[in-house]
Design a protein around this motif. Structure first.
Motif, PDB file in Angstrom:
ATOM      1  N   ILE A 176      73.452  63.055  -1.317  1.00 21.17           N
ATOM      2  CA  ILE A 176      74.205  62.175  -0.422  1.00 21.17           C
ATOM      3  C   ILE A 176      74.187  62.715   1.001  1.00 21.17           C
ATOM      4  O   ILE A 176      74.038  61.958   1.973  1.00 21.17           O
ATOM      5  N   ARG A 177      74.309  64.042   1.135  1.00 24.87           N
ATOM      6  CA  ARG A 177      74.286  64.654   2.468  1.00 24.87           C
ATOM      7  C   ARG A 177      72.960  64.413   3.169  1.00 24.87           C
ATOM      8  O   ARG A 177      72.915  64.121   4.374  1.00 24.87           O
ATOM      9  N   TYR A 178      71.851  64.494   2.436  1.00 23.96           N
ATOM     10  CA  TYR A 178      70.543  64.258   3.049  1.00 23.96           C
ATOM     11  C   TYR A 178      70.323  62.776   3.355  1.00 23.96           C
ATOM     12  O   TYR A 178      69.692  62.439   4.366  1.00 23.96           O
ATOM     13  N   ILE A 179      70.854  61.886   2.539  1.00 22.59           N
ATOM     14  CA  ILE A 179      70.787  60.457   2.863  1.00 22.59           C
ATOM     15  C   ILE A 179      71.502  60.213   4.191  1.00 22.59           C
ATOM     16  O   ILE A 179      71.036  59.444   5.052  1.00 22.59           O
ATOM     17  N   ARG A 180      72.643  60.859   4.377  1.00 24.36           N
ATOM     18  CA  ARG A 180      73.393  60.735   5.632  1.00 24.36           C
ATOM     19  C   ARG A 180      72.568  61.271   6.805  1.00 24.36           C
ATOM     20  O   ARG A 180      72.537  60.678   7.888  1.00 24.36           O
ATOM     21  N   LYS A 181      71.881  62.385   6.590  1.00 26.28           N
ATOM     22  CA  LYS A 181      71.040  62.960   7.652  1.00 26.28           C
ATOM     23  C   LYS A 181      69.885  62.020   7.982  1.00 26.28           C
ATOM     24  O   LYS A 181      69.526  61.831   9.154  1.00 26.28           O
ATOM     25  N   PHE A 182      69.272  61.422   6.966  1.00 26.11           N
ATOM     26  CA  PHE A 182      68.208  60.443   7.209  1.00 26.11           C
ATOM     27  C   PHE A 182      68.734  59.278   8.036  1.00 26.11           C
ATOM     28  O   PHE A 182      68.057  58.789   8.948  1.00 26.11           O
ATOM     29  N   SER A 183      69.939  58.836   7.714  1.00 26.70           N
ATOM     30  CA  SER A 183      70.538  57.722   8.443  1.00 26.70           C
ATOM     31  C   SER A 183      70.693  58.045   9.927  1.00 26.70           C
ATOM     32  O   SER A 183      70.468  57.197  10.796  1.00 26.70           O
ATOM     33  N   GLU A 184      71.051  59.290  10.212  1.00 25.46           N
ATOM     34  CA  GLU A 184      71.222  59.714  11.609  1.00 25.46           C
ATOM     35  C   GLU A 184      69.915  59.698  12.384  1.00 25.46           C
ATOM     36  O   GLU A 184      69.908  59.589  13.614  1.00 25.46           O
ATOM     37  N   LEU A 185      68.786  59.798  11.669  1.00 32.67           N
ATOM     38  CA  LEU A 185      67.476  59.788  12.322  1.00 32.67           C
ATOM     39  C   LEU A 185      66.936  58.377  12.544  1.00 32.67           C
ATOM     40  O   LEU A 185      65.924  58.201  13.223  1.00 32.67           O
ATOM     41  N   LEU A 186      67.625  57.380  11.980  1.00 28.15           N
ATOM     42  CA  LEU A 186      67.163  56.001  12.052  1.00 28.15           C
ATOM     43  C   LEU A 186      67.835  55.216  13.172  1.00 28.15           C
ATOM     44  O   LEU A 186      68.999  55.440  13.500  1.00 28.15           O
ATOM     45  N   LYS A 187      67.093  54.262  13.713  1.00 30.90           N
ATOM     46  CA  LYS A 187      67.679  53.285  14.614  1.00 30.90           C
ATOM     47  C   LYS A 187      68.636  52.385  13.825  1.00 30.90           C
ATOM     48  O   LYS A 187      68.475  52.227  12.602  1.00 30.90           O
ATOM     49  N   PRO A 188      69.603  51.763  14.494  1.00 35.28           N
ATOM     50  CA  PRO A 188      70.399  50.737  13.799  1.00 35.28           C
ATOM     51  C   PRO A 188      69.465  49.664  13.240  1.00 35.28           C
ATOM     52  O   PRO A 188      68.560  49.196  13.917  1.00 35.28           O
ATOM     53  N   GLY A 189      69.650  49.325  11.992  1.00 37.48           N
ATOM     54  CA  GLY A 189      68.766  48.359  11.345  1.00 37.48           C
ATOM     55  C   GLY A 189      67.492  48.955  10.793  1.00 37.48           C
ATOM     56  O   GLY A 189      66.680  48.251  10.181  1.00 37.48           O
ATOM     57  N   GLY A 190      67.291  50.267  10.993  1.00 33.44           N
ATOM     58  CA  GLY A 190      66.091  50.932  10.506  1.00 33.44           C
ATOM     59  C   GLY A 190      66.038  50.999   8.991  1.00 33.44           C
ATOM     60  O   GLY A 190      67.056  50.853   8.301  1.00 33.44           O
ATOM     61  N   HIS A 191      64.852  51.241   8.470  1.00 31.92           N
ATOM     62  CA  HIS A 191      64.616  51.183   7.022  1.00 31.92           C
ATOM     63  C   HIS A 191      64.431  52.577   6.415  1.00 31.92           C
ATOM     64  O   HIS A 191      63.842  53.468   7.038  1.00 31.92           O
ATOM     65  N   LEU A 192      64.905  52.734   5.200  1.00 32.67           N
ATOM     66  CA  LEU A 192      64.731  53.959   4.423  1.00 32.67           C
ATOM     67  C   LEU A 192      64.094  53.595   3.095  1.00 32.67           C
ATOM     68  O   LEU A 192      64.566  52.698   2.391  1.00 32.67           O
ATOM     69  N   ILE A 193      63.008  54.293   2.764  1.00 29.67           N
ATOM     70  CA  ILE A 193      62.319  54.064   1.496  1.00 29.67           C
ATOM     71  C   ILE A 193      62.273  55.383   0.726  1.00 29.67           C
ATOM     72  O   ILE A 193      61.836  56.411   1.259  1.00 29.67           O
ATOM     73  N   ILE A 194      62.724  55.314  -0.503  1.00 25.60           N
ATOM     74  CA  ILE A 194      62.810  56.515  -1.345  1.00 25.60           C
ATOM     75  C   ILE A 194      62.029  56.281  -2.636  1.00 25.60           C
ATOM     76  O   ILE A 194      62.084  55.207  -3.227  1.00 25.60           O
ATOM     77  N   PHE A 195      61.293  57.309  -3.043  1.00 24.12           N
ATOM     78  CA  PHE A 195      60.609  57.285  -4.334  1.00 24.12           C
ATOM     79  C   PHE A 195      60.925  58.601  -5.043  1.00 24.12           C
ATOM     80  O   PHE A 195      60.874  59.673  -4.430  1.00 24.12           O
ATOM     81  N   GLY A 196      61.264  58.526  -6.317  1.00 23.52           N
ATOM     82  CA  GLY A 196      61.591  59.747  -7.034  1.00 23.52           C
ATOM     83  C   GLY A 196      61.537  59.572  -8.538  1.00 23.52           C
ATOM     84  O   GLY A 196      61.163  58.510  -9.049  1.00 23.52           O
ATOM     85  N   CYS A 197      61.914  60.622  -9.239  1.00 24.94           N
ATOM     86  CA  CYS A 197      61.907  60.627 -10.707  1.00 24.94           C
ATOM     87  C   CYS A 197      63.328  60.539 -11.245  1.00 24.94           C
ATOM     88  O   CYS A 197      64.250  61.154 -10.698  1.00 24.94           O
TER      89      CYS A 197
END
Length: 260
Positions: A176-197
């Motif tokens: 959750i902490r890293y998702i928050r950090k990713f959000s801080e690197l994004l523009k408003p309305g920016g997209h996040l794509i995650i792939f995992g196991c």
């Protein structure tokens, strides 16, 4: 074996070439084609071909030296910034980007991508577009407030993260902490794509067994929504390949956008 005794990718490193050979090669005994190549390429291709995820800057924060997840977005972004937590992964990746002798052969993944697009004649052009778009490859420290300190990254239109959170998170709060950090690197309305196991506890690279974070689809959905993302697509697939190299039960692809 107690998973707490396993190594951690970001602290202990791994053999990045062996990682590619185990999980992404076209060798006859590579059993992860359906999970880690075809399912990934299909979802990235469908998502980006829709045309609503595009812009100036894409930041890739993924495990190891994989490149096949960048074929689709390279068509829609002016610059791709690839950030790695380990030097060895950077060296392996640059070997391919700079077309050096001995680089990992990604031709089979490229072929899968162009076949899905129905553009088999563009095989060579596809790899060229990735190389052209991947303008910056650098090391980062995700524990710092500014992960590229002293360099300040431009706000991103999109962030991609494949398997990195599986490998570096010691618990679900870390995720959750890293998702928050990713959000801080994004523009408003920016997209996040995650792939995992899903439901994984370990993965093996060479002689090393590394620890992985265990989570399910419900957790990923709640983590994204809890950090202010709107989920646009979330799909899972049950494990196809059977191997002692990794104990996942399935894979997950999630695409979301940051609320403005």
């Amino acid at each position: 074996m107690d998973s707490s005794s396993h190594k951690l990718y970001h602290l202990h490193g791994m053999d990045s070439r062996q990682h590619l050979e185990h999980y992404f090669s076209d060798k006859p005994d590579m059993v992860f084609e359906e999970d880690f190549l075809i399912f990934l390429i299909e979802n990235f291709t469908k998502t980006f071909s829709a045309g609503h995820i595009r812009g100036d800057v894409l930041i890739d924060l993924s495990i190891g030296s994989m490149i096949h997840h960048l074929y689709a977005p390279s068509e829609f972004f002016k610059a791709i910034i690839i950030l790695k937590v380990r030097d060895r992964c950077i060296l392996e990746l640059k070997r391919w980007l700079n077309t050096r002798t001995g680089a990992f052969e990604w031709g089979h993944a490229t072929q899968l991508h162009v076949d899905l697009e129905g553009k088999s004649a563009e095989l060579q052009d596809k790899e060229g577009k990735v190389r052209e778009a991947a303008q910056h490859v650098a090391k980062c420290d995700l524990n710092k407030q500014n992960i590229m300190d002293p360099v300040v990254l431009p706000p991103a239109d999109c962030i991609i993260s494949c398997w990195l959170l599986d490998a570096i998170c010691e618990d679900q709060n870390d995720y959750i902490r890293y998702i928050r950090k990713f959000s801080e690197l994004l523009k408003p309305g920016g997209h996040l794509i995650i792939f995992g196991c899903l439901n994984v506890t370990y993965y093996t690279v060479g002689r090393d067994r590394l620890r992985a974070l265990t989570y399910d689809e419900d957790f990923v959905r709640k983590a994204l929504v809890g950090e202010g993302f709107v989920i646009d697509k979330c799909v899972t697939k049950k494990r196809t390949g059977i191997s002692d190299l990794i104990d996942h039960t399935g894979v997950i692809f999630a695409a979301a956008h940051k609320e403005k």
